[in-house]
Design an enzyme around this catalytic site. Structure first.
Site, PDB file in Angstrom:
ATOM      1  N   SER A   1       0.837  -1.203   0.000  1.00  0.00           N
ATOM      2  CA  SER A   1       0.000   0.000   0.000  1.00  0.00           C
ATOM      3  C   SER A   1       0.873   1.254   0.000  1.00  0.00           C
ATOM      4  CB  SER A   1      -0.954  -0.045   1.192  1.00  0.00           C
ATOM      5  OG  SER A   1      -1.984   0.902   1.064  1.00  0.00           O
TER       6      SER A   1
ATOM      7  N   ASP B   1      -9.557  -5.500  -4.446  1.00  0.00           N
ATOM      8  CA  ASP B   1      -9.035  -4.407  -3.612  1.00  0.00           C
ATOM      9  C   ASP B   1      -9.921  -3.168  -3.746  1.00  0.00           C
ATOM     10  OD1 ASP B   1      -7.468  -2.450  -2.334  1.00  0.00           O
ATOM     11  OD2 ASP B   1      -5.617  -3.467  -2.915  1.00  0.00           O
TER      12      ASP B   1
ATOM     13  N   HIS C   1      -7.502  -5.744  -0.183  1.00  0.00           N
ATOM     14  CA  HIS C   1      -6.294  -4.966   0.070  1.00  0.00           C
ATOM     15  C   HIS C   1      -5.293  -5.735   0.933  1.00  0.00           C
ATOM     16  CE1 HIS C   1      -4.103  -1.272  -0.192  1.00  0.00           C
ATOM     17  NE2 HIS C   1      -4.107  -1.050   1.111  1.00  0.00           N
TER      18      HIS C   1
END
Length: 270
Positions: free
Chosen positions: A98, A222, A250
């Site tokens: 991320s 995601d 995610h």
């Protein structure tokens, strides 16, 4: 083994260093708003396979110092450089999830020292939010709401974020644990990193500078960093391979942890 590394005269970051005598090293950069503890399900297994696993709690998060400033990608990548230099690391695999993926990209584009391979997991790049020339990110209003709620009701914001993080069902105790990691961050760090997503933190030119082998792992479900971001990364990075995770959101390192660990090991050893 855990210890602190000084990255500025008044800032230290926490480093978890597992299996330090092994020369196959992976440096883990966590995503917002967690800590290196997010990689628990990698740290449980990879040292058994002969890997040295180094997890960095980014400044403002986890067990690291929490200064009021320094949450742009340049400063955060400088912190990574300080750790790599302090530990005299060479020929490592740098893994970023991320926002940690964004920091890893900036590090490779600016420095690259000590890193021979890159792994991007649900990376927030080239842009987390939609822009006129990049329609695939989150609406800017979604990030504005995150910042607003961080200042008004951070526990609710973290709870809402946790609800969209994973694809598969998670238990209430696991959800509580994940929530607790976000609470360990400073509220000002939480808001400041989110603010960088909507200001000037774009990584289009950084991606084009990456010349090392790169593995892109991304969940097709995601909801934070849409799968189109991974496709943009694959297009921009010359020596890259994209592996979709069909049953992941995610948090792909947990949603499909066995596949995640297997693909990571395969990439490092090939």
């Amino acid at each position: 083994m855990g210890y602190y590394v000084k990255v500025e005269s008044n800032v230290k970051v926490y480093v978890e260093d597992l299996n330090p005598l092994c020369n196959k090293t992976i440096v883990f950069l966590h995503g917002w708003p967690g800590s290196s503890e997010l990689f628990e399900y990698q740290f449980n297994k990879l040292p058994e396979k002969g890997f040295r696993c180094i997890g960095i709690d980014m400044r403002g998060f986890g067990r690291s110092d929490k200064p009021f400033t320094g949450y742009d990608y340049d400063t955060l990548s400088n912190d990574v450089r300080a750790v790599i230099e302090a530990l005299r690391l060479k020929d490592v695999t740098l893994l970023g999830h991320s926002t940690g993926g964004s920091i890893a990209i900036r590090y490779i584009a600016k420095y690259g020292q000590g890193v021979s391979k890159l792994v991007l997991c649900a990376a927030a790049a080239p842009s987390l939010i939609k822009r006129p020339y990049f329609p695939y990110g989150l609406p800017r209003e979604a990030v504005d709401n995150i910042i607003s709620e961080t200042y008004s009701d951070r526990p609710k914001m973290l709870s809402d974020f946790g609800d969209m993080f994973f694809f598969k069902h998670i238990t209430k105790p696991f959800s509580d644990w994940f929530f607790s990691l976000g609470l360990k961050a400073a509220s000002w760090a939480t808001a400041s990193v989110a603010r960088t997503w909507i200001e000037d933190e774009k990584l289009f030119s950084d991606l084009e500078k990456i010349q090392i082998p790169t593995l892109i792992l991304h969940g097709i479900h995601d909801k934070v960093c849409r799968f189109q971001l991974a496709e943009a990364q694959k297009k921009a990075i010359k020596h890259s391979k994209l592996i979709p995770f069909e049953f992941s959101g995610h948090g792909l390192f947990y949603d499909q942890q066995e596949k995640f660990n297997r693909e990571l090991i395969k990439f490092i050893e090939e």
